[in-house]
Design a protein around this motif. Structure first.
Motif, PDB file in Angstrom:
ATOM      1  N   VAL A 114       0.844  -1.203   0.000  1.00 48.90           N
ATOM      2  CA  VAL A 114       0.000   0.000   0.000  1.00 48.90           C
ATOM      3  C   VAL A 114       0.877   1.251   0.000  1.00 48.90           C
ATOM      4  N   ASP A 115       1.928   1.253   0.828  1.00 46.29           N
ATOM      5  CA  ASP A 115       2.852   2.396   0.853  1.00 46.29           C
ATOM      6  C   ASP A 115       3.521   2.601  -0.502  1.00 46.29           C
ATOM      7  N   TRP A 116       3.959   1.518  -1.102  1.00 47.70           N
ATOM      8  CA  TRP A 116       4.643   1.603  -2.398  1.00 47.70           C
ATOM      9  C   TRP A 116       3.684   2.105  -3.472  1.00 47.70           C
ATOM     10  N   GLY A 117       2.447   1.579  -3.453  1.00 44.64           N
ATOM     11  CA  GLY A 117       1.440   1.989  -4.433  1.00 44.64           C
ATOM     12  C   GLY A 117       1.029   3.446  -4.268  1.00 44.64           C
TER      13      GLY A 117
ATOM     14  N   GLY B 104       2.995   5.741  -3.160  1.00 44.52           N
ATOM     15  CA  GLY B 104       4.178   6.590  -3.316  1.00 44.52           C
ATOM     16  C   GLY B 104       4.722   7.117  -2.006  1.00 44.52           C
ATOM     17  N   ASP B 105       4.298   6.545  -0.893  1.00 45.01           N
ATOM     18  CA  ASP B 105       4.739   6.989   0.425  1.00 45.01           C
ATOM     19  C   ASP B 105       5.810   6.087   1.029  1.00 45.01           C
ATOM     20  N   PHE B 106       6.360   5.196   0.256  1.00 44.87           N
ATOM     21  CA  PHE B 106       7.329   4.231   0.795  1.00 44.87           C
ATOM     22  C   PHE B 106       8.606   4.947   1.235  1.00 44.87           C
TER      23      PHE B 106
END
Length: 185
Positions: free
Chosen positions: A49-52, A54-56
């Protein structure tokens, strides 16, 4: 001065030529795998979810890792084992052991989940989930055999009703299983 039984190693066989039989929770490994899958799945989902979104970031990944570890620690089942005269429950940090041949109390703890609390004459206490005994007849057999011996010796002052309720529950589950396997359900 202690009793002669206090110095005896409970893990040693009763007779030198007879091996000590220890019964373990046969479903523990499966529950451990489920715990690992749940915490790993949560970690993977949060990272995805973070990667999707853009918050990773490494800090967020570390936070999600800590959250997954906490979930693992909460869900980790204790390892229950029983031998002649004892029952133990091993958690993450410690093992609790009770002498089942010297039981003085067996009672139910009500709450979110039911717990069976066993106390022995030496002040030791173990809490276990009764579903472990229902699902593992060898564990129940060990506990029941030793609890009867404690009652016959006059040591088990509180707990006859709890043991009877558990015995009836195990009998119902066994009958259900027999009917299911034989196709009579």
């Amino acid at each position: 001065m202690g009793c002669p039984d206090d110095a005896r190693d409970d893990r040693a066989p009763a007779h030198p030529h007879q091996p000590a039989a220890v019964a373990y929770d046969s479903h523990w490994a499966g529950e451990l795998r489920s715990t690992i899958r749940c915490s790993g799945g949560l970690l993977g989902l949060l990272l995805l979810v973070d990667w999707g979104a853009g918050d990773f970031s490494p800090w967020r990944a570390a936070l999600w890792g800590v959250l997954a570890v906490l979930l693992f620690l909460v869900l980790l089942p204790p390892r229950v084992a029983a031998g002649a005269g004892w029952l133990s429950s091993r958690g993450l940090r410690r093992e609790r052991r009770v002498r089942t041949d010297h039981l003085v109390s067996v009672r139910w703890l009500e709450g979110v989940t039911q717990r069976l609390v066993l106390r022995d004459a030496f002040g030791d206490r173990v809490e276990i989930d009764p579903r472990v005994l229902v699902a593992n007849p060898p564990l129940w057999h060990r506990l029941n055999e030793d609890a009867r011996a404690s009652a016959a010796q006059g040591m088990l002052l509180c707990g006859g009703t709890a043991l009877l309720q558990l015995s009836q529950r195990i009998d119902r589950e066994t009958a259900r299983t027999v009917f299911k396997v034989s196709g009579l359900e």
